[in-house]
Design a protein around this motif. Structure first.
Motif, mmCIF file in Angstrom:
data_model
loop_
_atom_site.group_PDB
_atom_site.id
_atom_site.type_symbol
_atom_site.label_atom_id
_atom_site.label_comp_id
_atom_site.label_asym_id
_atom_site.label_seq_id
_atom_site.Cartn_x
_atom_site.Cartn_y
_atom_site.Cartn_z
ATOM 1 N N ALA A 168 3.764 -2.443 9.031
ATOM 2 C CA ALA A 168 3.253 -2.777 7.696
ATOM 3 C C ALA A 168 3.472 -1.187 7.255
ATOM 4 N N PRO A 169 3.590 -1.093 5.871
ATOM 5 C CA PRO A 169 4.041 -0.029 4.998
ATOM 6 C C PRO A 169 2.959 1.061 5.296
ATOM 7 N N MET A 170 3.343 2.304 5.326
ATOM 8 C CA MET A 170 2.273 3.475 5.815
ATOM 9 C C MET A 170 1.230 3.572 4.622
ATOM 10 N N PHE A 171 1.474 3.215 3.394
ATOM 11 C CA PHE A 171 0.375 3.159 2.314
ATOM 12 C C PHE A 171 -0.729 2.279 2.880
ATOM 13 N N PHE A 172 -0.375 1.037 3.226
ATOM 14 C CA PHE A 172 -1.383 0.211 3.646
ATOM 15 C C PHE A 172 -2.137 0.620 5.147
ATOM 16 N N ARG A 173 -1.204 1.267 6.033
ATOM 17 C CA ARG A 173 -1.998 1.771 7.198
ATOM 18 C C ARG A 173 -2.882 2.853 6.827
ATOM 19 N N ILE A 174 -2.752 3.864 5.922
ATOM 20 C CA ILE A 174 -3.565 4.794 5.547
ATOM 21 C C ILE A 174 -4.753 4.023 4.939
ATOM 22 N N LEU A 175 -4.853 3.018 3.861
ATOM 23 C CA LEU A 175 -5.780 2.576 3.649
ATOM 24 C C LEU A 175 -6.729 1.737 4.745
ATOM 25 N N ALA A 176 -6.042 1.292 5.659
ATOM 26 C CA ALA A 176 -6.970 0.624 6.665
ATOM 27 C C ALA A 176 -7.702 1.621 7.511
ATOM 28 N N THR A 177 -7.147 2.869 7.524
ATOM 29 C CA THR A 177 -7.934 3.916 8.315
ATOM 30 C C THR A 177 -9.269 4.052 8.098
ATOM 31 N N PRO A 178 -10.378 3.985 8.717
ATOM 32 C CA PRO A 178 -11.723 4.128 8.584
ATOM 33 C C PRO A 178 -12.091 5.366 8.034
ATOM 34 N N GLY A 179 -12.714 5.358 6.734
ATOM 35 C CA GLY A 179 -13.280 6.693 6.081
ATOM 36 C C GLY A 179 -12.068 7.168 5.084
ATOM 37 N N LEU A 180 -10.997 7.544 5.619
ATOM 38 C CA LEU A 180 -9.800 7.908 4.758
ATOM 39 C C LEU A 180 -9.535 6.969 3.753
ATOM 40 N N GLY A 181 -9.292 5.651 4.224
ATOM 41 C CA GLY A 181 -9.011 4.573 3.281
ATOM 42 C C GLY A 181 -9.984 4.407 1.927
ATOM 43 N N THR A 182 -11.430 4.366 2.401
ATOM 44 C CA THR A 182 -12.335 4.495 1.298
ATOM 45 C C THR A 182 -12.197 5.438 0.462
ATOM 46 N N PHE A 183 -11.933 6.665 0.923
ATOM 47 C CA PHE A 183 -12.075 7.952 0.310
ATOM 48 C C PHE A 183 -10.844 7.640 -0.649
ATOM 49 N N ILE A 184 -9.824 7.434 -0.332
ATOM 50 C CA ILE A 184 -8.534 7.354 -1.337
ATOM 51 C C ILE A 184 -9.030 6.168 -2.678
ATOM 52 N N MET A 185 -9.586 5.189 -2.052
ATOM 53 C CA MET A 185 -9.748 4.012 -3.084
ATOM 54 C C MET A 185 -10.899 4.304 -4.056
ATOM 55 N N SER A 186 -11.773 5.254 -3.607
ATOM 56 C CA SER A 186 -12.813 5.715 -4.552
ATOM 57 C C SER A 186 -12.335 6.723 -5.504
ATOM 58 N N ARG A 187 -11.187 7.402 -5.258
ATOM 59 C CA ARG A 187 -10.843 8.458 -6.210
ATOM 60 C C ARG A 187 -9.856 8.044 -7.125
ATOM 61 N N GLN A 188 -10.311 7.320 -7.962
ATOM 62 C CA GLN A 188 -9.177 6.719 -8.892
ATOM 63 C C GLN A 188 -8.922 7.475 -10.008
ATOM 64 N N PRO A 189 -7.624 7.502 -10.508
ATOM 65 C CA PRO A 189 -6.989 8.219 -11.609
ATOM 66 C C PRO A 189 -8.286 8.063 -12.780
ATOM 67 N N LYS A 190 -7.974 9.254 -13.797
ATOM 68 C CA LYS A 190 -8.917 9.306 -14.921
ATOM 69 C C LYS A 190 -8.313 8.621 -16.056
ATOM 70 N N ASP A 191 -7.242 8.208 -16.232
ATOM 71 C CA ASP A 191 -6.749 7.605 -17.299
ATOM 72 C C ASP A 191 -5.345 6.806 -16.926
ATOM 73 N N ALA A 192 -5.029 5.946 -17.845
ATOM 74 C CA ALA A 192 -3.723 4.981 -17.626
ATOM 75 C C ALA A 192 -2.635 5.930 -17.170
ATOM 76 N N GLU A 193 -2.151 7.008 -17.776
ATOM 77 C CA GLU A 193 -1.012 7.542 -17.467
ATOM 78 C C GLU A 193 -1.142 7.913 -16.190
ATOM 79 N N ALA A 194 -2.515 8.678 -15.592
ATOM 80 C CA ALA A 194 -2.378 9.188 -14.534
ATOM 81 C C ALA A 194 -2.419 8.075 -13.229
ATOM 82 N N ASN A 195 -2.906 6.888 -13.609
ATOM 83 C CA ASN A 195 -2.704 5.399 -12.781
ATOM 84 C C ASN A 195 -1.165 5.152 -12.616
ATOM 85 N N ARG A 196 -0.425 5.544 -13.762
ATOM 86 C CA ARG A 196 0.985 4.891 -13.470
ATOM 87 C C ARG A 196 1.661 5.923 -12.552
#
Length: 208
Positions: free
Chosen positions: A87-115
Motif C-alpha cells: 500500500a502507498p506510504m501515504f495510506f499507511r501513515i493515515l492508517a497509523t493510530p493517532g497520527l492518521g487522525t492528526f493529519i486528517m484533522s489539520r486541513q489546509p486553510k484555503d483552496a490553493e493550500a489544499n492544492r
C-alpha cells in the motif's frame, strides 16, 4: 459504447451530507457489496453499468464478482486496489493510530493550500483541479464526522506495517470476472504505477 439511460452519481456513505455507515463490523469488501446492492435495488434496476474511479472502481469490481447478473459493464479508472499486497506510504501513515487522525484533522486553510499540501498525494496533476473542486473538498472534510469516517475507511483497508488487508484482496479473483471490464490505468498513477507492480499485477491482468 455509450452509457445509455439514467446516470446516478452516489456519494460515499459518510461523505457530503450522506449518513455514515459503520464499516468495521463487516469489513470493507462486504460493506461495499451490501451498499451497492441496496443502491441498485433502490433504483429498481435489473442490470447496471458501473464506472468507478479508484476505490469506487474497487467497489464496482467486488460487486460485479458477487452479483455478476446485475452488472452489464464495468469500467475501472485508476489503479486497482486489492491486486497487490503493498500500500502507498501515504495510506499507511493515515492508517497509523493517532497520527492518521492528526493529519486528517489539520486541513489546509484555503483552496490553493489544499492544492499544494494534499492533492499531490492523490492526483498526478493538482494544477489542473478547478478551484471550486478544491474548496468543495475542504468543505466536505470539515463536516461533522467526516474525519472519523475517513479514518474508519482507511483502517478497514490498510494496516500501517503490512499494507493492504488480506480481507480486501481480489488478486485471485479478478480473472473470474464474468462481466465485460475495461481498465484505464495511467502509467504515472499516483497510488500504484503499473510498471512498479512487478510480475504479480501483470499476471493478474493477463489472466483477466
Amino acid at each position: 459504447g455509450n452509457l445509455d439511460g439514467r446516470l446516478v452519481i452516489p456519494d460515499w456513505p459518510g461523505c457530503g451530507l450522506s449518513d455514515a455507515v459503520p464499516i468495521a463490523p463487516i469489513g470493507f469488501r462486504r460493506f461495499g457489496v451490501d451498499w451497492l446492492t441496496g443502491l441498485v435495488d433502490a433504483l429498481g434496476a435489473e442490470r447496471v453499468d458501473i464506472v468507478g474511479s479508484s476505490m469506487g472502481g474497487y467497489l464496482g469490481c467486488v460487486y460485479a464478482l458477487a452479483r455478476p447478473e446485475r452488472v452489464r459493464r464495468l469500467v475501472q479508472i485508476g489503479s486497482e486496489f486489492g491486486v497487490v499486497s503493498g500500500a502507498p506510504m501515504f495510506f499507511r501513515i493515515l492508517a497509523t493510530p493517532g497520527l492518521g487522525t492528526f493529519i486528517m484533522s489539520r486541513q489546509p486553510k484555503d483552496a490553493e493550500a489544499n492544492r499544494k499540501q494534499v492533492m499531490p498525494h492523490i492526483v498526478r496533476h493538482p494544477d489542473r483541479i478547478p478551484v471550486d473542486i478544491l474548496e468543495h473538498d475542504l468543505a466536505v472534510i470539515a463536516l461533522p464526522g467526516a474525519v472519523e469516517n475517513a479514518q474508519e475507511v482507511v483502517h478497514s483497508l490498510v494496516r500501517p506495517l503490512s499494507g493492504t488487508r488480506r480481507s480486501v484482496m481480489i488478486d485471485d479473483e479478478v480473472a473470474d470476472l464474468k462481466v465485460p471490464t475495461l481498465y484505464l490505468w495511467g502509467t504515472r498513477d499516483n497510488f500504484l504505477r503499473p510498471d512498479q507492480q512487478g510480475d504479480k499485477a501483470r499476471h493478474v491482468f493477463a489472466r483477466a
